[in-house]
Design an enzyme around this catalytic site. Structure first.
Site, PDB file in Angstrom:
ATOM      1  N   SER A 216      44.284 150.289  34.108  1.00  0.00           N
ATOM      2  CA  SER A 216      44.385 151.504  34.932  1.00  0.00           C
ATOM      3  C   SER A 216      43.419 152.584  34.431  1.00  0.00           C
ATOM      4  CB  SER A 216      45.834 151.998  34.935  1.00  0.00           C
ATOM      5  OG  SER A 216      46.014 153.014  35.893  1.00  0.00           O
ATOM      6  N   ASP A 361      49.049 146.195  44.519  1.00  0.00           N
ATOM      7  CA  ASP A 361      48.779 147.462  43.822  1.00  0.00           C
ATOM      8  C   ASP A 361      48.741 148.604  44.840  1.00  0.00           C
ATOM      9  OD1 ASP A 361      47.413 149.688  42.473  1.00  0.00           O
ATOM     10  OD2 ASP A 361      46.897 148.250  40.911  1.00  0.00           O
ATOM     11  N   HIS A 393      51.357 148.168  40.780  1.00  0.00           N
ATOM     12  CA  HIS A 393      50.453 148.624  39.714  1.00  0.00           C
ATOM     13  C   HIS A 393      51.107 148.612  38.334  1.00  0.00           C
ATOM     14  CE1 HIS A 393      46.878 150.747  38.277  1.00  0.00           C
ATOM     15  NE2 HIS A 393      47.671 151.581  37.627  1.00  0.00           N
TER      16      HIS A 393
END
Ligand SMILES: *[C@@H]1O[C@H](CO)[C@@H](O)[C@H](O)[C@H]1NC(C)=O
Ligand SMILES: *[C@@H]1O[C@H](CO)[C@@H](O)[C@H](O)[C@H]1NC(C)=O
Ligand SMILES: *[C@@H]1O[C@H](CO)[C@@H](O)[C@H](O)[C@H]1NC(C)=O
Ligand SMILES: *[C@@H]1O[C@H](CO)[C@@H](O)[C@H](O)[C@H]1NC(C)=O
Ligand SMILES: *[C@@H]1O[C@H](CO)[C@@H](O)[C@H](O)[C@H]1NC(C)=O
Ligand SMILES: *[C@@H]1O[C@H](CO)[C@@H](O)[C@H](O)[C@H]1NC(C)=O
Ligand SMILES: *[C@@H]1O[C@H](CO)[C@@H](O)[C@H](O)[C@H]1NC(C)=O
Ligand SMILES: *[C@@H]1O[C@H](CO)[C@@H](O)[C@H](O)[C@H]1NC(C)=O
Ligand SMILES: *[C@@H]1O[C@H](CO)[C@@H](O)[C@H](O)[C@H]1NC(C)=O
Ligand SMILES: *[C@@H]1O[C@H](CO)[C@@H](O)[C@H](O)[C@H]1NC(C)=O
Ligand SMILES: *[C@@H]1O[C@H](CO)[C@@H](O)[C@H](O)[C@H]1NC(C)=O
Length: 436
Positions: A216, A361, A393
């Site tokens: 991320s 996601d 996610h």
């Protein structure tokens, strides 16, 4: 052949003079101090004439970072302040924290393993920088978000015998979102640590396998470093880069953040870009709704978890006089979004790449990762890409971790065989407890 701890210690003794200067033997601080209040986080005079990656300061990490309760699999930890280059290609500096494993892994050909782990620290508050955040926000689990302790991952990597370093890649301005700054700082951290290994351990750079990893917010720094390396740090050999939950294009992702459990990331990335770009600072201040501008700007003083809780589910676009368009339909911001918040524009990484992504996601759409992999693979086919049909996610942060470790092991133990064609797989991995 195995490099035992005592052999490593012998290296240390042999280089005692340099070590005495470079590696302090006790912490200078019994407790960490937030970077905004810690004078150590300033560059010495004349620093900007040094080459990128030059070590400017080094100290033992404050407090008991390697105690049982914290990074127990490290035998020592050091903060290193080094020269880097910001998004304007001007001299800047950053800090990395280097962790020494208790027992060093040595590859079949006699190389040490160095993992550069880019934390998802997602903040415009310099007091969330990993060198300080590892004592607090980055060490805790956040049950409400399903987010595990990020330092737990470091402990596992150290337990493998890997050296680990964790750069404060957003730099001294905490320029969250500024991709070029993040990539440069990640690359210069490798330069700094490799020069330390050479001086203190008498280990040449070609005896250290360097791999990068991030998820991320940490994936951006990782992938940006891999893209920028070819031109910015051509002397550096990266053996591999693993990116999970990749944020390929911040513009798209900001829409996903708005109104979500991590809406604070939208605020923090706008603030991070304002810190890096004076023009963005002036423009955004002129477009904030006056009654709530202080609340928005006050997030400069909110650490990662504080900001996350504060902005939970908030409609952030309503803080702008003209709403969402103030951000996306302005010439100032369009330029920044195009040049400093997207991947795929700085170059094609030449290193082996590993990507993992939840098909579901909700913040950084899988189609964008698909497109980037496709773009890279035309030039560099050595790409392994795992698309997980399970979860979103945050789930993939957990679900993708074993696969990333396995791929990184292949890099460090020299069993990775370069791929002649990109390998894309749809996988079904469900080990996180939060999958719905
Ligand atoms: C570099 O340092 C000099 C003298 O300390 C200063 O005048 C100059 O502005 C600095 N440049 C940058 C880019 O920081
Ligand atoms: C750190 O460890 C030392 C010795 O083990 C102990 O005296 C000290 O209280 C510890 N400090 C903290 C903040 O835990
Ligand atoms: C330390 O590493 C070992 C693997 O060698 C692992 O089993 C252990 O869980 C790690 N410790 C922590 C605190 O994560
Ligand atoms: C990034 O996303 C925005 C919004 O989705 C889009 O307008 C822009 O073209 C994208 N940039 C790239 C380089 O794909
Ligand atoms: C931002 O999020 C809010 C929910 O909090 C939603 O009502 C609004 O439509 C979103 N704005 C945009 C432009 O997507
Ligand atoms: C953040 O805190 C510092 C020190 O308390 C203060 O000087 C500064 O004005 C604050 N910034 C914002 C944007 O609130
Ligand atoms: C969150 O940050 C604000 C602003 O700095 C501060 O006043 C508040 O005490 C912080 N809250 C927590 C729980 O740390
Ligand atoms: C974007 O800006 C242009 C010119 O500034 C304006 O004509 C257009 O209507 C704006 N678009 C939106 C969707 O606000
Ligand atoms: C993942 O596993 C959990 C139980 O551990 C289960 O509740 C959930 O339905 C699973 N998710 C998927 C998409 O299979
Ligand atoms: C090297 O790592 C790969 C990937 O994790 C693993 O399958 C293999 O067994 C390892 N080989 C050695 C010699 O440790
Ligand atoms: C993975 O699944 C998608 C549908 O979600 C499909 O279009 C694609 O062909 C699959 N890829 C592979 C390599 O099986």
């Amino acid at each position: 052949m195995h490099l035992s701890r005592s052999l490593l210690s012998l290296h240390l003794v042999a280089a005692a003079a340099a070590a005495a200067v470079l590696l302090p033997t006790s912490p200078s601080l019994s407790q960490p101090i937030p970077p905004s209040q810690d004078a150590w986080y300033t560059a010495p005079s004349g620093w900007n004439g040094s080459a990128p990656g030059t070590i400017l300061r080094i100290r033992q990490a404050p407090g008991n970072l390697t105690s049982e309760a914290q990074i127990a699999n490290a035998s020592a930890a050091y903060n290193i302040l080094y020269r880097t280059t910001d998004s304007h290609f001007q001299p800047s500096w950053a800090v990395t924290t280097l962790f020494i494993p208790k027992t060093e892994y040595l590859s079949p050909s006699g190389r040490l393993a160095l993992l550069s782990f880019q934390f998802a620290y997602d903040s415009a508050d310099v007091d969330s920088s990993p060198s300080y955040g590892i004592y607090n926000d980055l060490a805790v689990t956040v049950p409400s978000l399903g987010v595990p302790s990020q330092t737990a991952t470091i402990n596992l990597a150290l337990g493998n015998g890997w050296f680990v370093q964790t750069p404060d890649f957003e730099g001294p301005q905490a320029a969250f979102g500024a991709v070029v700054q993040e990539g440069h700082a990640t690359l210069d951290a490798q330069r700094a640590v490799l020069s330390l290994a050479k001086t203190v351990l008498a280990v040449e750079p070609d005896k250290v396998t360097v791999a990068l990893w991030g998820y991320s917010g940490g994936s951006v720094a990782t992938a940006a470093a891999a893209e920028l390396q070819v031109q910015y740090a051509p002397e550096l050999t990266l053996a591999g880069a693993a990116s999970g939950g990749l944020v390929t294009n911040l513009s798209t992702t900001l829409d996903g953040f708005n109104g979500s459990a991590i809406a604070g990331d939208l605020v923090s990335s706008v603030l991070g870009l304002m810190a890096e770009y004076p023009a963005a600072d002036a423009y955004i201040r002129s477009r904030l709704v006056p009654a709530t501008a202080a609340k928005f700007l006050g997030t400069y003083n909110r650490t990662l978890l504080n900001a996350t809780a504060y902005w939970d589910n908030v409609d952030v676009y309503s803080y702008f006089i003209g709403g969402r368009e103030d951000l996306f339909n302005s010439s100032v911001m369009k330029k920044i979004f195009a040049y400093d918040t997207v991947l795929g524009v700085y170059g094609v990484p030449t290193t082996p790449l590993y990507f993992y992504k939840a098909v579901g996601d909700e913040y950084c759409p899988v189609r964008e990762t698909d497109a980037l992999v496709n773009q890279y693979s035309a030039t560099n086919p050595d790409i392994t890409y795992q698309r997980n049909t399970v979860g979103g996610h945050v789930d993939e942060l957990i679900n993708g971790q074993p696969g990333a470790f396995e791929w990184l092991w292949g890099i460090f133990n020299e069993s990775h065989i370069p791929l002649a064609a990109c390998s894309i797989q749809n996988v079904t991995v469900n080990i996180s407890s939060t999958n719905s």
